[in-house]
Design an enzyme around this catalytic site. Structure first.
Site, PDB file in Angstrom:
ATOM      1  N   ASP A   1       0.700  -1.354   0.066  1.00 44.88           N
ATOM      2  CA  ASP A   1       0.033  -0.100  -0.009  1.00 44.88           C
ATOM      3  C   ASP A   1       1.134   1.202   0.069  1.00 44.88           C
ATOM      4  OD1 ASP A   1      -1.579   1.920   0.360  1.00 44.88           O
ATOM      5  OD2 ASP A   1      -2.801   1.245   2.061  1.00 44.88           O
TER       6      ASP A   1
ATOM      7  N   ASP B   1      -3.218   1.867  -5.632  1.00 47.12           N
ATOM      8  CA  ASP B   1      -2.085   2.368  -4.748  1.00 47.12           C
ATOM      9  C   ASP B   1      -1.855   0.739  -4.013  1.00 47.12           C
ATOM     10  OD1 ASP B   1      -3.737   2.697  -2.807  1.00 47.12           O
ATOM     11  OD2 ASP B   1      -1.890   3.867  -1.821  1.00 47.12           O
ATOM     12  N   GLU B   2      -2.712   0.019  -4.200  1.00 52.25           N
ATOM     13  CA  GLU B   2      -2.627  -1.180  -3.416  1.00 52.25           C
ATOM     14  C   GLU B   2      -2.999  -2.595  -3.955  1.00 52.25           C
ATOM     15  OE1 GLU B   2      -5.763  -0.217  -0.363  1.00 52.25           O
ATOM     16  OE2 GLU B   2      -5.561  -2.225   0.452  1.00 52.25           O
TER      17      GLU B   2
HETATM   18  P1  TTP Z   1      -5.115   5.145   0.616  1.00 47.79           P
HETATM   19  O1  TTP Z   1      -4.140   4.063   0.257  1.00 47.79           O
HETATM   20  O2  TTP Z   1      -6.261   4.838   1.319  1.00 47.79           O
HETATM   21  O3  TTP Z   1      -4.417   6.531   1.196  1.00 47.79           O
HETATM   22  P2  TTP Z   1      -3.155   7.183   0.753  1.00 47.79           P
HETATM   23  O4  TTP Z   1      -2.315   6.172   0.031  1.00 47.79           O
HETATM   24  O5  TTP Z   1      -3.212   8.606   0.310  1.00 47.79           O
HETATM   25  O6  TTP Z   1      -2.440   7.098   2.169  1.00 47.79           O
HETATM   26  P3  TTP Z   1      -1.780   6.088   3.395  1.00 47.79           P
HETATM   27  O7  TTP Z   1      -2.086   4.614   2.411  1.00 47.79           O
HETATM   28  O8  TTP Z   1      -0.426   6.195   3.403  1.00 47.79           O
HETATM   29  O9  TTP Z   1      -2.852   5.933   4.222  1.00 47.79           O
HETATM   30  O10 TTP Z   1      -5.675   5.487  -0.997  1.00 47.79           O
HETATM   31  C1  TTP Z   1      -4.935   5.676  -2.176  1.00 47.79           C
HETATM   32  C2  TTP Z   1      -5.029   6.831  -3.028  1.00 47.79           C
HETATM   33  O11 TTP Z   1      -6.644   6.782  -3.192  1.00 47.79           O
HETATM   34  C3  TTP Z   1      -4.965   8.272  -2.149  1.00 47.79           C
HETATM   35  O12 TTP Z   1      -3.654   8.822  -2.342  1.00 47.79           O
HETATM   36  C4  TTP Z   1      -6.041   9.133  -2.840  1.00 47.79           C
HETATM   37  C5  TTP Z   1      -7.139   8.150  -3.430  1.00 47.79           C
HETATM   38  N1  TTP Z   1      -8.342   8.393  -2.335  1.00 47.79           N
HETATM   39  C6  TTP Z   1      -9.335   9.169  -2.666  1.00 47.79           C
HETATM   40  O13 TTP Z   1      -9.239   9.853  -3.821  1.00 47.79           O
HETATM   41  N2  TTP Z   1     -10.499   9.033  -1.843  1.00 47.79           N
HETATM   42  C7  TTP Z   1     -10.385   8.454  -0.823  1.00 47.79           C
HETATM   43  O14 TTP Z   1     -11.470   8.800  -0.110  1.00 47.79           O
HETATM   44  C8  TTP Z   1      -9.509   7.736  -0.387  1.00 47.79           C
HETATM   45  C9  TTP Z   1      -9.355   7.187   0.826  1.00 47.79           C
HETATM   46  C10 TTP Z   1      -8.278   7.705  -1.245  1.00 47.79           C
HETATM   47 MG    MG Z   2      -2.113   4.079  -0.040  1.00 49.66          MG
END
Ligand code: TTP
Ligand code: MG
Length: 358
Positions: A10, A105-106
């Site tokens: 992630d 991203d995951e």
């Molecule tokens: P996440 O993996 O949930 O968040 P992140 O990578 O920004 O942060 P971290 O994993 O370090 O906690 O989501 C991945 C991407 O998806 C995030 O960069 C932006 C997008 N996203 C949105 O557009 N809206 C949302 O509500 C969420 C949770 C994520």
């Molecule tokens: Mg993330």
């Protein structure tokens, strides 16, 4: 070590980290990626510098700016993030083709038969060396635990959960950490006096199953570190199908039906293997004069049922074409996939995030 085989990756503050990487002025600053504050936009994600002020995903830009007046808000550039996502996948693919993307991203990667810890470390390093971005990586022997692991030392984390550590790590965690526990289930469990994973494990199983049914069984399993769901590789393409040019042009409808049946059998074999369901069925014909026609039907309900797919294909052929010429080529394609085993609480409908920007 026991069968450690699942890696969960992630990316950290994904959209924001890319923007910070690409613009020196944004480095080490509280930034967010999101919509316009004037037009009631929301934050997609915030850099870890901004998170210290309480800025987070889904918050309105206006609220974020009250919490952190210096916050720099960058517009979403989904095209760029999709390219980076592809680059990350290219790294995964060097180690395994069993990759289940959960969002841009995951992803889960099944590396059964290889050294998962070693590969997890290498993936993390390659992402940083090649893309100058940090990932949090979790390694364990099932999906639930590896996802839990990647979250434990975020950002830039690397965490392994081995069988012997499961109870120690899981017991004190709030039940919210269990897959499928959202605010509603959390509240229901809290009302039973269940707050931690340990509380759930000590509770009368029959009551939980009685109250939550199948989901209750799943929760008890997760609480004990049990998760048998396989990593389900996704098709990157949006359709699946077969077509063939006949050795001789055909004008016999029965032969065309038979051919569609054969295609359907192959296609259903594939979609069942990957546990997809499909909604759209398309028949393609190339006539003797090389003109091409395609006709589709979209079903109301997603299916992987051979009879439904065969019947629909026949119906398309019989009622949506007006076959006056000989047929040179016949094709059958299915598309519009859904993934029935989607872990319930994974919000990750990529489209949900990207629909407006794409
Ligand atoms: P996440 O993996 O949930 O968040 P992140 O990578 O920004 O942060 P971290 O994993 O370090 O906690 O989501 C991945 C991407 O998806 C995030 O960069 C932006 C997008 N996203 C949105 O557009 N809206 C949302 O509500 C969420 C949770 C994520
Ligand atoms: Mg993330």
């Amino acid at each position: 070590m026991e069968n450690m085989n699942i890696i969960h990756v992630d990316m950290d503050a994904f959209y924001a980290s890319i923007e910070q990487r690409d613009n020196l002025k944004l480095r080490d600053k509280p930034i967010a990626v999101g919509g316009n504050p004037e037009s009631r936009g929301v934050i997609s994600t915030a850099s870890y510098e901004a998170r210290k002020y309480g800025v987070k995903s889904a918050m309105s830009c206006r609220k974020a700016l009250t919490l952190c007046p210096d916050l720099i808000i960058i517009p979403v550039n989904i095209k760029k993030y999709k390219i980076v996502s592809k680059e990350i996948h290219e790294i995964f693919k060097k180690y395994s083709l069993k990759i289940e993307p959960i969002s841009l991203d995951e992803a889960f990667i099944d590396v059964s038969g290889q050294n998962a810890i070693e590969i997890g470390k290498r993936i993390k390093k390659e992402i940083y060396d090649n893309l100058r971005l940090t990932a949090s990586v979790g390694v364990s022997y099932n999906k639930f635990l590896s996802k839990l692991a990647s979250d434990i030392n975020k950002p830039n984390g690397f965490t392994v959960i081995a069988k012997k550590d499961v109870d120690r790590i899981l017991n004190p965690m709030p039940i919210r950490k269990l897959w499928g526990v959202g605010p509603k289930t959390e509240e229901q469990l809290n009302r039973l006096g269940i707050f931690t994973i340990k509380d759930l494990k000590g509770y009368n199983k029959d009551i939980i199953i009685d109250k939550f049914g199948k989901k209750g069984i799943e929760l008890i399993n997760f609480a004990n570190g049990i998760d048998e769901r396989p990593v389900l590789p996704r098709l990157r393409s949006q359709s699946l199908g077969e077509e063939n040019t006949f050795p001789e042009d055909i004008d016999n409808i029965d032969i065309l039906h038979k051919k569609l049946d054969n295609y359907a059998e192959d296609i259903v074999g594939k979609i069942k293997r990957y546990k997809y369901l499909i909604k759209t069925i398309t028949v393609k014909i190339k006539y003797e004069d090389f003109s091409i026609e395609t006709r589709s039907i979209t079903l109301n309900n997603p299916t992987d049922n051979l009879i439904v797919i065969k019947k629909t294909a026949h119906h398309i052929l019989d009622s949506k074409f007006n076959i006056l010429k000989k047929v040179r080529l016949l094709g059958l394609t299915v598309s519009n996939f859904t993934y029935p085993n989607e872990p319930i609480q994974l919000r990750l409908d990529i489209d949900k995030y990207t629909r407006e920007d794409d």
